[in-house]
Design an enzyme around this catalytic site. Structure first.
Site, PDB file in Angstrom:
ATOM      1  N   ASN A 100      -8.905  -1.585   3.406  1.00 44.90           N
ATOM      2  CA  ASN A 100      -8.852  -1.995   2.001  1.00 44.90           C
ATOM      3  C   ASN A 100      -7.645  -2.886   1.705  1.00 44.90           C
ATOM      4  O   ASN A 100      -7.430  -3.283   0.555  1.00 44.90           O
ATOM      5  CB  ASN A 100      -8.852  -0.773   1.072  1.00 44.90           C
ATOM      6  CG  ASN A 100      -7.706   0.184   1.341  1.00 44.90           C
ATOM      7  OD1 ASN A 100      -7.111   0.192   2.418  1.00 44.90           O
ATOM      8  ND2 ASN A 100      -7.392   1.012   0.362  1.00 44.90           N
ATOM      9  N   ASP A 147       0.865  -1.180   0.000  1.00 45.25           N
ATOM     10  CA  ASP A 147       0.000   0.000   0.000  1.00 45.25           C
ATOM     11  C   ASP A 147       0.908   1.238   0.000  1.00 45.25           C
ATOM     12  O   ASP A 147       2.110   1.142   0.282  1.00 45.25           O
ATOM     13  CB  ASP A 147      -0.881  -0.055   1.258  1.00 45.25           C
ATOM     14  CG  ASP A 147      -1.651   1.228   1.493  1.00 45.25           C
ATOM     15  OD1 ASP A 147      -2.373   1.650   0.572  1.00 45.25           O
ATOM     16  OD2 ASP A 147      -1.518   1.813   2.584  1.00 45.25           O
ATOM     17  N   LEU A 148       0.330   2.383  -0.284  1.00 47.87           N
ATOM     18  CA  LEU A 148       1.117   3.620  -0.326  1.00 47.87           C
ATOM     19  C   LEU A 148       0.916   4.495   0.907  1.00 47.87           C
ATOM     20  O   LEU A 148       1.745   4.530   1.798  1.00 47.87           O
ATOM     21  CB  LEU A 148       0.793   4.401  -1.603  1.00 47.87           C
ATOM     22  CG  LEU A 148       1.271   3.771  -2.917  1.00 47.87           C
ATOM     23  CD1 LEU A 148       0.842   4.621  -4.104  1.00 47.87           C
ATOM     24  CD2 LEU A 148       2.775   3.577  -2.915  1.00 47.87           C
ATOM     25  N   ASP A 149      -0.202   5.214   0.979  1.00 50.79           N
ATOM     26  CA  ASP A 149      -0.421   6.171   2.070  1.00 50.79           C
ATOM     27  C   ASP A 149      -0.523   5.461   3.414  1.00 50.79           C
ATOM     28  O   ASP A 149      -1.290   4.520   3.590  1.00 50.79           O
ATOM     29  CB  ASP A 149      -1.689   6.980   1.802  1.00 50.79           C
ATOM     30  CG  ASP A 149      -1.565   7.793   0.523  1.00 50.79           C
ATOM     31  OD1 ASP A 149      -0.808   8.773   0.520  1.00 50.79           O
ATOM     32  OD2 ASP A 149      -2.209   7.415  -0.476  1.00 50.79           O
ATOM     33  N   THR A 175      -2.944   0.309  -4.197  1.00 53.78           N
ATOM     34  CA  THR A 175      -3.409   1.529  -3.541  1.00 53.78           C
ATOM     35  C   THR A 175      -4.833   1.888  -3.936  1.00 53.78           C
ATOM     36  O   THR A 175      -5.357   1.384  -4.934  1.00 53.78           O
ATOM     37  CB  THR A 175      -2.458   2.696  -3.922  1.00 53.78           C
ATOM     38  OG1 THR A 175      -2.938   3.924  -3.384  1.00 53.78           O
ATOM     39  CG2 THR A 175      -2.369   2.842  -5.436  1.00 53.78           C
ATOM     40  N   GLY A 176      -5.419   2.774  -3.161  1.00 54.08           N
ATOM     41  CA  GLY A 176      -6.703   3.336  -3.542  1.00 54.08           C
ATOM     42  C   GLY A 176      -6.544   4.468  -4.536  1.00 54.08           C
ATOM     43  O   GLY A 176      -7.521   4.931  -5.124  1.00 54.08           O
ATOM     44  N   LYS A 197      -7.788  -5.265  -3.513  1.00 54.98           N
ATOM     45  CA  LYS A 197      -6.379  -5.373  -3.873  1.00 54.98           C
ATOM     46  C   LYS A 197      -5.967  -6.837  -3.965  1.00 54.98           C
ATOM     47  O   LYS A 197      -5.191  -7.222  -4.843  1.00 54.98           O
ATOM     48  CB  LYS A 197      -5.519  -4.645  -2.833  1.00 54.98           C
ATOM     49  CG  LYS A 197      -5.740  -3.147  -2.763  1.00 54.98           C
ATOM     50  CD  LYS A 197      -4.854  -2.530  -1.686  1.00 54.98           C
ATOM     51  CE  LYS A 197      -5.107  -1.042  -1.517  1.00 54.98           C
ATOM     52  NZ  LYS A 197      -4.234  -0.449  -0.481  1.00 54.98           N
ATOM     53  N   ASP A 225      -2.071  -0.732   5.830  1.00 57.93           N
ATOM     54  CA  ASP A 225      -2.491  -0.080   7.072  1.00 57.93           C
ATOM     55  C   ASP A 225      -3.988   0.177   7.149  1.00 57.93           C
ATOM     56  O   ASP A 225      -4.468   0.747   8.131  1.00 57.93           O
ATOM     57  CB  ASP A 225      -1.753   1.249   7.256  1.00 57.93           C
ATOM     58  CG  ASP A 225      -2.313   2.354   6.356  1.00 57.93           C
ATOM     59  OD1 ASP A 225      -2.624   2.062   5.176  1.00 57.93           O
ATOM     60  OD2 ASP A 225      -2.466   3.485   6.840  1.00 57.93           O
TER      61      ASP A 225
END
Length: 272
Positions: free
Chosen positions: A221, A11-13, A45-46, A195, A218
């Protein structure tokens, strides 16, 4: 070379990116080193692919893959579409009619043409300053529903989304995937979009399986991705609901410390 994992999925953020939503130097060095060893880099990611392309450009991972909009799209670094699962247009038009308090909640959509929102909120741009990805303000009652990856609602507080979530689950729960990507961001995708599902589709063309992946996340999702990977790791500051949903998974440090990079360096025996 005997690698502990064939792919790194993150994931990113709140996970791979710093709290300022940037890519740290240690993270860049680590992912470049892993790719040189033959490890696949997959960012899940979203965010929209335009956002992620910019981030991957800074990392310099040439063979990386992007799982975007929580799994509604999968693209390679060249932008080639590898997988797509859109919301049906008629369903999107119904989602646009969702009632909410416009003083506390804004509605957004990611579509093939870009990012659309019902109101101008400059603070939202902080999440996209690395890429310059920007929104278009529209009247959703007159907006089309074509090529929709997701419709999402951002509240000033998590409590602002309680009634919205109840409405969405009651009316659309059987035909959509509804999940929080952040404490105050509720997202709606087509049924069976996640994902984890997108990763499954991607691996159908690879010579390894989910058990050969290490994943980091985190948010809610990330549940399927983290649960299905051979090794799933949760960030220290993750959504408490994720920690409760996946109590068996290891909790590592925070994104402030670039803990994904540090964990990967230990797993793959990379020197500092």
């Amino acid at each position: 070379m005997n690698l502990p994992f064939r792919a790194m999925v993150s994931d990113l953020d709140g996970t791979l990116l710093t709290p300022e939503h940037l890519v740290g130097d240690l993270t860049i060095d680590t992912l470049r080193a892993l790719e040189q060893k033959g490890v696949d880099i997959i960012l899940a990611t979203g965010r929209n692919h335009t956002d992620v392309s910019s981030i991957l450009g800074k990392i310099g991972a040439e063979r990386a893959v992007m799982i975007t909009s929580n799994g509604a799209r999968v693209r390679d670094l060249q932008g080639n579409l590898l997988y797509s699962n859109s919301l049906p247009e008629e369903l999107v038009l119904e989602l646009y009619k969702t009632p909410f308090d416009t003083s506390k909640v804004c509605m957004n959509s990611y579509q093939d043409e870009g990012w659309f929102t019902n109101k101008d909120i400059p603070a939202m741009r902080q999440f996209h300053k690395e890429s310059g990805f920007d929104y278009n303000v529209v009247d959703f009652s007159k907006h089309h529903g074509r090529g929709t990856e997701k419709v999402f609602f951002i509240g000033k507080t998590p409590e602002d989304l309680v009634e919205v979530e109840t409405y969405l689950r009651d009316k659309f729960g059987d035909v959509t995937t509804i999940v929080y990507s952040a404490l105050a961001c509720l997202e709606v995708m087509n049924k069976n979009v996640s994902k984890g599902d997108a990763l499954k589709h991607l691996l159908e063309s690879r010579e390894y399986e989910l058990k050969d992946c290490i994943a980091f996340g985190d948010g809610m999702n990330d549940v399927e991705m983290l649960s299905w990977a051979g090794k799933g790791c949760i960030m220290k500051d993750a959504d408490i609901r994720l920690k409760m949903a996946c109590p068996e998974l290891e909790v590592i440090g925070s994104n402030k410390e670039e803990s994904v990079a540090r964990y990967l360096r230990t797993q793959f025996g990379l020197d500092y």
